[in-house]
Write a protein that holds these residues in place. Structure first.
Motif, PDB file in Angstrom:
ATOM      1  N   ILE A  16      45.645  79.758  86.034  1.00  0.00           N
ATOM      2  CA  ILE A  16      46.670  78.889  85.440  1.00  0.00           C
ATOM      3  C   ILE A  16      46.105  77.785  84.560  1.00  0.00           C
ATOM      4  CG2 ILE A  16      48.274  79.306  87.351  1.00  0.00           C
ATOM      5  CD1 ILE A  16      47.491  76.327  88.234  1.00  0.00           C
ATOM      6  N   LYS A  17      44.795  77.719  84.403  1.00  0.00           N
ATOM      7  CA  LYS A  17      44.193  76.544  83.769  1.00  0.00           C
ATOM      8  C   LYS A  17      44.675  76.298  82.341  1.00  0.00           C
ATOM      9  CE  LYS A  17      39.773  78.872  82.973  1.00  0.00           C
ATOM     10  NZ  LYS A  17      38.377  78.865  83.422  1.00  0.00           N
ATOM     11  N   ALA A  18      44.854  77.315  81.552  1.00  0.00           N
ATOM     12  CA  ALA A  18      45.326  77.098  80.181  1.00  0.00           C
ATOM     13  C   ALA A  18      46.754  76.556  80.179  1.00  0.00           C
ATOM     14  CB  ALA A  18      45.244  78.394  79.377  1.00  0.00           C
ATOM     15  N   THR A  19      47.616  77.132  81.008  1.00  0.00           N
ATOM     16  CA  THR A  19      49.004  76.664  81.095  1.00  0.00           C
ATOM     17  C   THR A  19      49.065  75.253  81.650  1.00  0.00           C
ATOM     18  OG1 THR A  19      49.761  78.932  81.419  1.00  0.00           O
ATOM     19  CG2 THR A  19      51.291  77.175  82.043  1.00  0.00           C
ATOM     20  N   LEU A  20      48.285  74.972  82.684  1.00  0.00           N
ATOM     21  CA  LEU A  20      48.264  73.632  83.273  1.00  0.00           C
ATOM     22  C   LEU A  20      47.804  72.607  82.245  1.00  0.00           C
ATOM     23  CD1 LEU A  20      48.590  71.758  85.690  1.00  0.00           C
ATOM     24  CD2 LEU A  20      46.278  72.426  86.421  1.00  0.00           C
ATOM     25  N   SER A  21      46.780  72.926  81.485  1.00  0.00           N
ATOM     26  CA  SER A  21      46.300  72.025  80.443  1.00  0.00           C
ATOM     27  C   SER A  21      47.386  71.762  79.405  1.00  0.00           C
ATOM     28  CB  SER A  21      45.055  72.623  79.783  1.00  0.00           C
ATOM     29  OG  SER A  21      44.618  71.818  78.717  1.00  0.00           O
ATOM     30  N   THR A  22      48.103  72.789  79.022  1.00  0.00           N
ATOM     31  CA  THR A  22      49.198  72.642  78.059  1.00  0.00           C
ATOM     32  C   THR A  22      50.295  71.739  78.614  1.00  0.00           C
ATOM     33  OG1 THR A  22      48.716  74.788  77.070  1.00  0.00           O
ATOM     34  CG2 THR A  22      50.951  73.913  76.739  1.00  0.00           C
ATOM     35  N   ILE A  23      50.649  71.931  79.876  1.00  0.00           N
ATOM     36  CA  ILE A  23      51.671  71.098  80.519  1.00  0.00           C
ATOM     37  C   ILE A  23      51.231  69.640  80.560  1.00  0.00           C
ATOM     38  CG2 ILE A  23      52.820  70.592  82.729  1.00  0.00           C
ATOM     39  CD1 ILE A  23      52.707  73.684  83.236  1.00  0.00           C
ATOM     40  N   LYS A  87      57.167  68.925  85.797  1.00  0.00           N
ATOM     41  CA  LYS A  87      56.857  70.073  84.934  1.00  0.00           C
ATOM     42  C   LYS A  87      55.857  71.028  85.592  1.00  0.00           C
ATOM     43  CE  LYS A  87      58.225  67.836  80.740  1.00  0.00           C
ATOM     44  NZ  LYS A  87      58.758  68.410  79.552  1.00  0.00           N
ATOM     45  N   GLU A  91      57.177  74.752  86.149  1.00  0.00           N
ATOM     46  CA  GLU A  91      56.549  75.799  85.348  1.00  0.00           C
ATOM     47  C   GLU A  91      55.493  76.603  86.101  1.00  0.00           C
ATOM     48  OE1 GLU A  91      55.571  74.722  81.322  1.00  0.00           O
ATOM     49  OE2 GLU A  91      57.102  73.144  81.338  1.00  0.00           O
ATOM     50  N   LEU A  92      54.842  75.981  87.089  1.00  0.00           N
ATOM     51  CA  LEU A  92      53.772  76.682  87.813  1.00  0.00           C
ATOM     52  C   LEU A  92      54.050  76.847  89.305  1.00  0.00           C
ATOM     53  CD1 LEU A  92      50.642  75.104  86.102  1.00  0.00           C
ATOM     54  CD2 LEU A  92      51.546  77.420  85.806  1.00  0.00           C
TER      55      LEU A  92
END
Length: 129
Positions: A16-23, A87, A91-92
């Motif tokens: 999830i690191k890319a999505t978490l960074s985006t969030i 968020k 989202e996650l």
């Protein structure tokens, strides 16, 4: 200026690191009015034997450390916390119980950026919000 460190268990964080960074960056843009090009994130996926936390947290337990220039109001920082908890959960599906966030604020003169002390930089955004 804001720099983010994200710590979590490798098996939970890596997918999830890319999505978490985006969030996280979206929340910082919204709450702190950071420009979109001011994303400075480091991610630390950890082995289970190197990451200790209380038994009332799950393997999704994540620590977010934010270093930034001082100047934001308490209300602004609380808004950032609220956005991040909401968020990340929506989202996650990481429960707020599994997220811990710490903000470290320092004066601009304690930063060295692009060859200058931070208090000599011309910023394209406002820190005093």
């Amino acid at each position: 200026m804001g720099q983010v460190k994200i710590y979590g268990m490798k098996d939970s964080l890596n997918p999830i690191k890319a999505t978490l960074s985006t969030i996280i960056h979206a929340c910082m843009m919204e709450a702190l009015a950071l420009p979109s090009d001011k994303k400075f994130h480091r991610i630390f996926p950890m082995d289970k034997e190197d990451f200790f936390f209380p038994s009332d947290r799950s393997d999704a337990y994540t620590i977010i450390e934010i270093s930034m220039f001082e100047g934001r109001t308490v209300e602004t920082k609380k808004q950032l916390f609220t956005l991040l908890f909401d968020k990340i959960h929506s989202e996650l599906r990481i429960a707020p119980q599994d997220i811990e966030i710490t903000i470290f604020e320092t004066p601009k003169h304690n930063w060295g950026i692009r060859g200058l002390p931070g208090d000599e930089l011309t910023l394209t955004y406002n820190v005093n919000i």
